[in-house]
Design a protein around this motif. Structure first.
Motif, PDB file in Angstrom:
ATOM      1  N   UNK A  31       0.795  -1.229   0.000  1.00  0.00           N
ATOM      2  CA  UNK A  31       0.000   0.000   0.000  1.00  0.00           C
ATOM      3  C   UNK A  31       0.828   1.280   0.000  1.00  0.00           C
ATOM      4  N   UNK A  32       2.111   1.173   0.325  1.00  0.00           N
ATOM      5  CA  UNK A  32       2.946   2.358   0.402  1.00  0.00           C
ATOM      6  C   UNK A  32       2.989   2.988   1.780  1.00  0.00           C
ATOM      7  N   UNK A  33       2.265   2.421   2.746  1.00  0.00           N
ATOM      8  CA  UNK A  33       2.334   2.937   4.112  1.00  0.00           C
ATOM      9  C   UNK A  33       3.318   2.104   4.918  1.00  0.00           C
ATOM     10  N   UNK A  34       3.942   2.752   5.879  1.00  0.00           N
ATOM     11  CA  UNK A  34       4.778   2.024   6.821  1.00  0.00           C
ATOM     12  C   UNK A  34       3.882   1.597   7.968  1.00  0.00           C
ATOM     13  N   UNK A  35       4.126   0.410   8.519  1.00  0.00           N
ATOM     14  CA  UNK A  35       3.319  -0.011   9.656  1.00  0.00           C
ATOM     15  C   UNK A  35       4.147  -0.858  10.607  1.00  0.00           C
ATOM     16  N   UNK A  44       0.043   2.755  11.646  1.00  0.00           N
ATOM     17  CA  UNK A  44       0.268   3.049  10.232  1.00  0.00           C
ATOM     18  C   UNK A  44       0.730   4.489  10.117  1.00  0.00           C
ATOM     19  N   UNK A  45       1.655   4.755   9.219  1.00  0.00           N
ATOM     20  CA  UNK A  45       2.030   6.141   8.951  1.00  0.00           C
ATOM     21  C   UNK A  45       2.456   6.277   7.502  1.00  0.00           C
ATOM     22  N   UNK A  46       2.056   7.415   6.922  1.00  0.00           N
ATOM     23  CA  UNK A  46       2.363   7.670   5.524  1.00  0.00           C
ATOM     24  C   UNK A  46       1.505   8.800   4.990  1.00  0.00           C
ATOM     25  N   UNK A  47       1.450   8.893   3.676  1.00  0.00           N
ATOM     26  CA  UNK A  47       0.636   9.923   3.039  1.00  0.00           C
ATOM     27  C   UNK A  47      -0.839   9.694   3.376  1.00  0.00           C
ATOM     28  N   UNK A  48      -1.541  10.794   3.560  1.00  0.00           N
ATOM     29  CA  UNK A  48      -2.921  10.746   4.019  1.00  0.00           C
ATOM     30  C   UNK A  48      -3.794   9.767   3.224  1.00  0.00           C
ATOM     31  N   UNK A  49      -3.806   9.886   1.922  1.00  0.00           N
ATOM     32  CA  UNK A  49      -4.650   9.015   1.105  1.00  0.00           C
ATOM     33  C   UNK A  49      -4.290   7.556   1.247  1.00  0.00           C
TER      34      UNK A  49
END
Length: 80
Positions: A31-35, A44-49
């Protein structure tokens, strides 16, 4: 904008809760998020969308197996 979310999934009326939670986490691997997985919740952290989409993916993946509750706390403060 980057955001952080703390999420806990609670599959209901099942003996496969751990499997359902693990499947939900597997669904966001690309998904492109770090978790970071903890004992009671996942951060979870990353771009809002991407974070919002990941939360929806986690819920929808668990929902396929039956009833599920999801508790989420979201913040726009910096992740340490």
């Amino acid at each position: 904008m980057k955001i952080c979310a703390e999420v806990s999934l609670y599959p209901q009326k099942t003996n496969k809760a751990s499997e359902i939670i693990n499947d939900s986490l597997e669904a966001i691997k690309t998904s492109g998020v770090e978790y970071e997985v903890g004992s009671m919740s996942t951060h979870l952290h990353g771009e809002e969308g991407a974070v919002w989409r990941s939360l929806m993916t986690m819920f929808n993946t668990a929902d396929k197996e039956g009833e599920v509750s999801m508790v989420v706390t979201v913040t726009n403060s910096a992740h340490n």
